[in-house]
Structures are given as structure tokens and as C-alpha cells.
Design a protein around this motif. Structure first.
Motif, PDB file in Angstrom:
ATOM      1  N   HIS A 192       0.833  -1.203   0.000  1.00 36.12           N
ATOM      2  CA  HIS A 192       0.000   0.000   0.000  1.00 36.12           C
ATOM      3  C   HIS A 192       0.868   1.253   0.000  1.00 36.12           C
ATOM      4  O   HIS A 192       2.038   1.220   0.392  1.00 36.12           O
ATOM      5  CB  HIS A 192      -0.934   0.014   1.221  1.00 36.12           C
ATOM      6  N   PHE A 193       0.286   2.340  -0.453  1.00 39.38           N
ATOM      7  CA  PHE A 193       0.946   3.632  -0.324  1.00 39.38           C
ATOM      8  C   PHE A 193       0.897   4.058   1.135  1.00 39.38           C
ATOM      9  O   PHE A 193      -0.020   3.691   1.875  1.00 39.38           O
ATOM     10  CB  PHE A 193       0.261   4.693  -1.190  1.00 39.38           C
ATOM     11  N   VAL A 194       1.887   4.823   1.548  1.00 41.20           N
ATOM     12  CA  VAL A 194       1.961   5.311   2.923  1.00 41.20           C
ATOM     13  C   VAL A 194       1.351   6.699   3.003  1.00 41.20           C
ATOM     14  O   VAL A 194       1.675   7.577   2.197  1.00 41.20           O
ATOM     15  CB  VAL A 194       3.426   5.339   3.408  1.00 41.20           C
ATOM     16  N   ASP A 195       0.443   6.870   3.974  1.00 43.49           N
ATOM     17  CA  ASP A 195      -0.121   8.195   4.229  1.00 43.49           C
ATOM     18  C   ASP A 195       0.132   8.548   5.688  1.00 43.49           C
ATOM     19  O   ASP A 195       1.013   7.969   6.330  1.00 43.49           O
ATOM     20  CB  ASP A 195      -1.611   8.248   3.853  1.00 43.49           C
ATOM     21  N   ASP A 196      -0.636   9.486   6.239  1.00 38.09           N
ATOM     22  CA  ASP A 196      -0.395   9.953   7.605  1.00 38.09           C
ATOM     23  C   ASP A 196      -0.759   8.924   8.670  1.00 38.09           C
ATOM     24  O   ASP A 196      -0.330   9.047   9.823  1.00 38.09           O
ATOM     25  CB  ASP A 196      -1.183  11.244   7.873  1.00 38.09           C
ATOM     26  N   GLY A 197      -1.562   7.934   8.321  1.00 46.28           N
ATOM     27  CA  GLY A 197      -1.967   6.928   9.303  1.00 46.28           C
ATOM     28  C   GLY A 197      -1.018   5.740   9.311  1.00 46.28           C
ATOM     29  O   GLY A 197       0.021   5.737   8.659  1.00 46.28           O
ATOM     30  N   THR A 198      -1.396   4.714  10.072  1.00 45.34           N
ATOM     31  CA  THR A 198      -0.607   3.486  10.137  1.00 45.34           C
ATOM     32  C   THR A 198      -1.333   2.399   9.354  1.00 45.34           C
ATOM     33  O   THR A 198      -2.412   1.961   9.765  1.00 45.34           O
ATOM     34  CB  THR A 198      -0.411   3.027  11.600  1.00 45.34           C
ATOM     35  N   ASP A 199      -0.777   2.010   8.225  1.00 44.65           N
ATOM     36  CA  ASP A 199      -1.367   1.000   7.342  1.00 44.65           C
ATOM     37  C   ASP A 199      -2.718   1.441   6.789  1.00 44.65           C
ATOM     38  O   ASP A 199      -3.605   0.612   6.562  1.00 44.65           O
ATOM     39  CB  ASP A 199      -1.516  -0.356   8.071  1.00 44.65           C
ATOM     40  N   THR A 200      -2.883   2.730   6.574  1.00 47.50           N
ATOM     41  CA  THR A 200      -4.182   3.248   6.125  1.00 47.50           C
ATOM     42  C   THR A 200      -4.166   3.790   4.695  1.00 47.50           C
ATOM     43  O   THR A 200      -5.205   4.205   4.186  1.00 47.50           O
ATOM     44  CB  THR A 200      -4.670   4.376   7.058  1.00 47.50           C
ATOM     45  N   GLY A 201      -3.008   3.798   4.043  1.00 51.47           N
ATOM     46  CA  GLY A 201      -2.907   4.366   2.703  1.00 51.47           C
ATOM     47  C   GLY A 201      -3.547   3.486   1.640  1.00 51.47           C
ATOM     48  O   GLY A 201      -3.891   2.323   1.889  1.00 51.47           O
ATOM     49  N   PRO A 202      -3.720   4.031   0.429  1.00 50.88           N
ATOM     50  CA  PRO A 202      -4.349   3.296  -0.671  1.00 50.88           C
ATOM     51  C   PRO A 202      -3.671   1.946  -0.935  1.00 50.88           C
ATOM     52  O   PRO A 202      -2.454   1.859  -1.032  1.00 50.88           O
ATOM     53  CB  PRO A 202      -4.191   4.241  -1.862  1.00 50.88           C
ATOM     54  N   ILE A 203      -4.496   0.912  -1.052  1.00 51.01           N
ATOM     55  CA  ILE A 203      -4.005  -0.452  -1.282  1.00 51.01           C
ATOM     56  C   ILE A 203      -3.705  -0.657  -2.763  1.00 51.01           C
ATOM     57  O   ILE A 203      -4.541  -0.385  -3.618  1.00 51.01           O
ATOM     58  CB  ILE A 203      -5.042  -1.473  -0.794  1.00 51.01           C
ATOM     59  N   ILE A 204      -2.493  -1.140  -3.047  1.00 55.11           N
ATOM     60  CA  ILE A 204      -2.073  -1.384  -4.433  1.00 55.11           C
ATOM     61  C   ILE A 204      -2.323  -2.840  -4.821  1.00 55.11           C
ATOM     62  O   ILE A 204      -2.997  -3.127  -5.806  1.00 55.11           O
ATOM     63  CB  ILE A 204      -0.587  -1.032  -4.621  1.00 55.11           C
ATOM     64  N   LEU A 205      -1.771  -3.771  -4.060  1.00 56.66           N
ATOM     65  CA  LEU A 205      -1.931  -5.195  -4.350  1.00 56.66           C
ATOM     66  C   LEU A 205      -2.102  -5.974  -3.049  1.00 56.66           C
ATOM     67  O   LEU A 205      -1.562  -5.591  -2.008  1.00 56.66           O
ATOM     68  CB  LEU A 205      -0.701  -5.742  -5.084  1.00 56.66           C
ATOM     69  N   GLN A 206      -2.841  -7.079  -3.135  1.00 54.68           N
ATOM     70  CA  GLN A 206      -2.958  -8.013  -2.021  1.00 54.68           C
ATOM     71  C   GLN A 206      -2.881  -9.434  -2.558  1.00 54.68           C
ATOM     72  O   GLN A 206      -3.261  -9.700  -3.698  1.00 54.68           O
ATOM     73  CB  GLN A 206      -4.290  -7.830  -1.277  1.00 54.68           C
ATOM     74  N   LYS A 207      -2.393 -10.345  -1.710  1.00 54.89           N
ATOM     75  CA  LYS A 207      -2.354 -11.763  -2.086  1.00 54.89           C
ATOM     76  C   LYS A 207      -2.664 -12.600  -0.853  1.00 54.89           C
ATOM     77  O   LYS A 207      -2.095 -12.380   0.216  1.00 54.89           O
ATOM     78  CB  LYS A 207      -0.984 -12.148  -2.650  1.00 54.89           C
ATOM     79  N   ALA A 208      -3.575 -13.528  -1.016  1.00 58.53           N
ATOM     80  CA  ALA A 208      -4.011 -14.360   0.101  1.00 58.53           C
ATOM     81  C   ALA A 208      -3.102 -15.565   0.304  1.00 58.53           C
ATOM     82  O   ALA A 208      -2.519 -16.089  -0.648  1.00 58.53           O
ATOM     83  CB  ALA A 208      -5.440 -14.836  -0.135  1.00 58.53           C
TER      84      ALA A 208
END
Length: 208
Positions: free
Chosen positions: A144-160
Motif C-alpha cells: 500500500h501507499f503510505v499516508d499519515d496513518g498506520t497501514d491506512t494508505g491506498p491499497i495497491i496489491l494483495q495476495k491471500a
């Protein structure tokens, strides 16, 4: 050519996956300009040296206060002329001034499927302990992109990744790295390097 600055704190397995992916062509149009570690003893620095990548250690302990460290880290990133800052197992909290300077140009890998098992109390093995304690059947990783929060930025990719009944936090950590982290981090960098990712309305959109 997308210029990368990779921030690390420990063994550097995600760094190695990036180095290997550039070498074998899974990441195109990108190069690592510098590796920076907040831990002088991080094995990641040796990985960088073996790959002949400029590397430096910047420890908060070497500065009068956290603000001075943050200023030095920002200057090191600016000096590297990085287009993208990659947090690859980096345990340093990125200060707002760096987030703002590199807006939508910092990415992080988190070892769960955000928004599950993320936030300020979830890092390292604590993530996998949380997964096992809750008894979920599927976990994974998120870039994910990093924003001012913790793990709250826009998600780019995920894999289960499937959770096994006999998993320990360490066995699950290793499988998440092998099956997810080392796959989607290089993929995300390649997409960004080739202009396939944009942020709109707080979401990361990928060009098909």
C-alpha cells in the motif's frame, strides 16, 4: 527509469526479492539508488553491498533527537534523487514531513490482508500471532501507499495465503513472505515503474 530508495531494518528478505526481481526482469524500468537502514547491524546492508548498491546506516541513536534524525533521513532520500521510497521491513515510523514530500511515492509491505491485523500494534510476528489467536483461515500480504496513518494508505496489491492448523507464528510468517510478500512487492514496483498505478479518491487504481 524509476529510481528507488529502499528503507530496511533487519534481514532484508524483501530487499533481496527486489534485487532478484530487477536482475531477472520481473521488475522493469527501475533501479535501486540507495538502501538505508536504521540498524547498523542489519543484514540487509550486506545484501546491498553484495549487489553493489550504495547503502548507509542512519540510526536515531546517533542524533540529538528524533527531529534531527527525521531531517537527516529526509535529506538522504532527497540526495538519492529517489522517485519511489520502498519500505521493505522498515520499522521506523515515517514522519509527516517525509510522507508529505513523497506524497503517493512511498510504498510499504504489510504481512496481512489490510484492514485486518494492521495498525500501530501489529508488526513483525505480532501480526501472525494475532492471525493465529483469532483463528482465521486466510491471511496474506498487502502493498500500500503510505499516508499519515498506520497501514491506512491506498491499497495497491494483495495476495491471500492459507493458514494451516499446525502453524506457528514463525512458520506462518515464512509462508506469507514466500507466497505473498516476495511476489506482490516486486509486482507493485514494476506496475509503478511502468506508469500503471494512479491514486484517485483515496484508492489506488491499476491500469489493465
Amino acid at each position: 527509469m524509476l529510481k528507488l530508495a529502499v528503507l530496511v531494518s533487519g534481514g532484508g528478505t524483501n530487499l533481496q526479492s527486489i534485487i532478484d526481481s530487477i536482475a531477472d526482469g520481473r521488475i522493469t524500468n527501475a533501479e535501486i539508488k540507495v538502501v538505508i537502514s536504521n540498524n547498523k547491524n542489519a543484514y540487509a546492508l550486506e545484501r546491498a553491498a553484495k549487489a553493489e548498491i550504495p547503502a548507509k546506516a542512519l540510526s536515531p541513536k546517533d542524533f540529538t533527537d528524533r527531529e534531527a534524525f527525521n531531517d537527516a533521513l529526509l535529506q538522504a532520500l532527497i540526495d538519492s534523487e529517489a522517485d519511489l521510497v520502498v519500505l521493505a521491513g522498515c520499522l521506523v515510523v515515517i514522519p509527516p514531513k517525509i510522507v508529505e514530500h513523497f506524497k503517493n511515492r512511498i510504498i510499504n509491505i504489510h504481512p496481512s490482508l489490510i484492514p485486518s491485523f494492521c495498525g500501530k500494534d501489529y508488526y513483525g510476528l505480532k501480526v501472525h500471532e494475532g492471525v493465529l489467536n483469532r483463528g482465521v483461515k486466510v491471511t496474506g500480504a498487502t502493498v500500500h501507499f503510505v499516508d499519515d496513518g498506520t497501514d491506512t494508505g491506498p491499497i495497491i496489491l494483495q495476495k491471500a495465503v492459507e493458514v494451516h492448523q499446525d502453524d506457528t507464528p514463525k512458520s506462518l510468517q515464512l509462508r506469507v513472505m514466500e507466497e505473498a510478500e516476495w511476489v506482490i512487492m516486486p509486482r507493485a514496483i514494476d506496475l509503478i515503474a511502468n506508469g500503471k498505478v494512479k491514486v484517485e479518491g483515496g484508492k489506488a487504481l491499476i491500469e489493465q
